[in-house]
Design a protein around this motif. Sequence first.
Motif, short mmCIF file in Angstrom:
data_model
loop_
_atom_site.label_atom_id
_atom_site.label_comp_id
_atom_site.label_asym_id
_atom_site.label_seq_id
_atom_site.Cartn_x
_atom_site.Cartn_y
_atom_site.Cartn_z
N TYR A 167 0.75 -1.36 0.18
CA TYR A 167 -0.07 -0.13 -0.03
C TYR A 167 0.88 1.17 0.10
CZ TYR A 167 -4.25 -2.60 1.21
OH TYR A 167 -5.33 -3.58 1.12
N LYS A 168 0.23 2.34 -0.18
CA LYS A 168 1.07 3.51 -0.31
C LYS A 168 1.57 4.07 1.10
CE LYS A 168 0.56 8.37 -1.84
NZ LYS A 168 -0.51 9.42 -2.35
N LYS A 169 2.75 4.12 1.16
CA LYS A 169 3.17 4.11 2.80
C LYS A 169 2.64 5.43 3.54
CE LYS A 169 7.54 1.44 2.31
NZ LYS A 169 6.89 0.65 1.36
N SER A 170 2.59 6.55 2.88
CA SER A 170 1.80 7.77 3.67
C SER A 170 0.62 7.40 4.13
CB SER A 170 2.11 8.98 2.65
OG SER A 170 1.24 8.66 1.56
N THR A 171 -0.03 6.52 3.16
CA THR A 171 -1.59 6.52 3.71
C THR A 171 -1.46 5.46 4.99
OG1 THR A 171 -2.34 6.61 1.35
CG2 THR A 171 -3.79 5.53 3.09
N VAL A 172 -0.75 4.44 4.95
CA VAL A 172 -0.74 3.63 6.13
C VAL A 172 -0.24 4.35 7.39
CG1 VAL A 172 0.28 1.30 6.74
CG2 VAL A 172 -0.29 1.65 4.41
N TYR A 173 1.00 5.10 7.12
CA TYR A 173 1.47 5.82 8.26
C TYR A 173 0.44 6.71 8.97
CZ TYR A 173 5.44 7.64 10.94
OH TYR A 173 6.27 8.06 11.72
N ARG A 174 -0.35 7.47 8.00
CA ARG A 174 -1.31 8.14 8.64
C ARG A 174 -2.33 7.54 9.47
NH1 ARG A 174 -1.73 11.18 3.94
NH2 ARG A 174 -3.83 9.85 3.37
N ARG A 175 -2.75 6.11 9.38
CA ARG A 175 -3.34 5.50 9.97
C ARG A 175 -2.66 4.86 11.50
NH1 ARG A 175 -8.64 3.68 7.53
NH2 ARG A 175 -8.51 4.86 5.62
N ILE A 176 -1.43 4.68 11.28
CA ILE A 176 -0.75 4.14 12.45
C ILE A 176 -0.54 5.52 13.29
CG2 ILE A 176 1.56 3.72 13.15
CD1 ILE A 176 1.75 2.13 10.49
N GLU A 177 -0.46 6.85 12.82
CA GLU A 177 -0.29 7.74 13.56
C GLU A 177 -1.51 8.05 14.35
OE1 GLU A 177 2.64 11.01 10.97
OE2 GLU A 177 0.33 11.11 10.96
N ARG A 178 -2.93 7.70 13.83
CA ARG A 178 -4.09 7.83 14.42
C ARG A 178 -4.02 6.98 15.60
NH1 ARG A 178 -6.91 12.33 12.90
NH2 ARG A 178 -8.82 11.34 13.34
N ARG A 179 -3.74 5.87 15.34
CA ARG A 179 -3.63 4.88 16.62
C ARG A 179 -2.36 5.27 17.78
NH1 ARG A 179 -7.93 2.67 17.13
NH2 ARG A 179 -6.96 1.44 18.80
N MET A 180 -1.37 5.79 17.25
CA MET A 180 -0.25 6.24 18.18
C MET A 180 -0.79 7.30 19.09
SD MET A 180 2.87 6.04 15.67
CE MET A 180 3.82 6.94 16.98
N GLY A 181 -1.82 8.06 18.37
CA GLY A 181 -2.32 9.34 19.19
C GLY A 181 -3.53 8.83 20.05
N ILE A 182 -4.20 7.89 19.74
CA ILE A 182 -5.26 7.31 20.70
C ILE A 182 -4.47 6.86 21.98
CG2 ILE A 182 -6.75 5.36 21.07
CD1 ILE A 182 -7.61 5.94 17.96
N HIS A 183 -3.25 6.16 21.80
CA HIS A 183 -2.64 5.62 22.90
C HIS A 183 -1.54 6.49 23.37
CE1 HIS A 183 -4.78 2.01 22.49
NE2 HIS A 183 -4.39 1.86 21.14
N GLN A 184 -1.39 7.57 22.93
CA GLN A 184 -0.34 8.64 23.43
C GLN A 184 1.24 8.18 23.29
OE1 GLN A 184 -1.85 11.87 24.98
NE2 GLN A 184 -3.11 10.99 23.82
N ILE A 185 1.29 7.41 22.17
CA ILE A 185 2.57 6.82 21.81
C ILE A 185 3.31 7.85 21.03
CG2 ILE A 185 3.88 5.12 20.82
CD1 ILE A 185 1.58 3.06 21.85
N ASN A 186 4.53 8.56 21.29
CA ASN A 186 5.11 9.46 20.35
C ASN A 186 5.84 8.87 19.33
OD1 ASN A 186 3.95 11.75 21.56
ND2 ASN A 186 5.36 11.45 23.18
N ARG A 187 6.70 7.67 19.64
CA ARG A 187 7.42 7.13 18.54
C ARG A 187 7.10 5.74 17.91
NH1 ARG A 187 13.34 6.77 20.62
NH2 ARG A 187 13.91 6.11 18.64
N ILE A 188 7.18 5.60 16.70
CA ILE A 188 6.57 4.44 15.99
C ILE A 188 7.25 3.28 16.46
CG2 ILE A 188 8.02 4.67 13.99
CD1 ILE A 188 5.72 3.65 12.28
N ILE A 189 8.48 3.25 17.03
CA ILE A 189 9.10 2.12 17.45
C ILE A 189 8.48 1.78 18.72
CG2 ILE A 189 10.93 3.36 18.66
CD1 ILE A 189 11.47 0.05 16.62
N HIS A 190 8.11 2.49 19.52
CA HIS A 190 7.40 2.24 20.80
C HIS A 190 5.87 1.50 20.32
CE1 HIS A 190 9.71 5.51 23.00
NE2 HIS A 190 10.55 4.26 22.93
N TYR A 191 5.49 1.95 19.18
CA TYR A 191 4.16 1.42 18.76
C TYR A 191 4.11 0.09 18.33
CZ TYR A 191 -0.23 1.14 16.34
OH TYR A 191 -1.61 0.58 16.04
N VAL A 192 5.43 -0.25 17.83
CA VAL A 192 5.66 -1.61 17.25
C VAL A 192 5.66 -2.66 18.48
CG1 VAL A 192 7.60 -3.15 16.50
CG2 VAL A 192 6.98 -1.05 15.30
#
Length: 231
Positions: free
Chosen positions: A193-218
Motif C-alpha cells: 500500500y501507499k506508505k504515507s496512507t498507512v503511516y497516517r493510520r498508524i499515527e491515528r492509533r499512536m495518538g489514541i494511545h499517547q505513543i510518540n514514537r513508532i518504534i514504541h508502537y511496534v
Amino acid sequence: AFVVVQHLDPTHKGVMVELLQRATGMPVYQVRDRMKVEPNCVYVIPPNADLSILHDVLYLLEPTAARGLRLPIDFFFRSLAHDRQDQSIGVILSGMGSDGTLGLRAIKEKVGLVFVQTPSSAKFDGMPRSAIDSGLADIIAPVEELPDRIIAYIKHARQGLHSNMPLEDKAHSALEKVFIILRAQTGHDFSLYKKSTVYRRIERRMGIHQINRIIHYVRFLQENPQETKLL
C-alpha cells in the motif's frame, strides 16, 4: 464543538438544552436551520428533525423515515464523516437499539475516531454494545473518563506527527516491522500500500494511545494483539 443527538418524541419539547446548560460554562443551543458551528459550543438536536452538517453549518431536514424507524444518530454521523473527514469524532453513550453503529462505520472509513461508553456504566446498554460488537470502537471507557481521553487525543494530534515528512531510517524500519506484525496476524501484506496512507493510520492509533514514537508502537502491537485488529 459538541453536537448532541438524542431520540426525541416529535411532539414534545426537549429539555436537554436547559439540563446541559446547568452542567457546563459553554453556551448550549437548540439547533436552528443553517446555524454555524463555533468552537467551545454545544448544539442539541430539536424534536422532529434530522440533523446534517455541510462546511461547518448545521442544517435541519424533515425526517423521511416513519416514526419508530428513525436513526438520527446514524444520519448525523454519516454527514459529519463526509464534512469533517479525519477530524470527526463520534461518541456513543447510553441508549436503546443500535442507532449510531452504521454512522460510526462512515466515521472510521474517513479515519475519524470512535469513543464508546462502557456498557456496564450505561443505563441502557444497547447502543454501546452494538457499537462495540461492530469492532469500530477506538476507546471504550466509563463516561466520566471520555472527556479527558478525547482532549488528550486532540492535544497529541496537534503536536503533530507529520506524515508528509520523509521517514527517517529508524522510523522506516519500524514501519516495516508493523507490516510484518500485520501480515502475521491478518495474512495481508500492507507493504504494497501507499506508505504515507498507512503511516497516517498508524499515527491515528499512536495518538489514541499517547505513543510518540513508532518504534514504541511496534512494541505495543506485539503486546496487544487486539490493537492489530483495530489498526
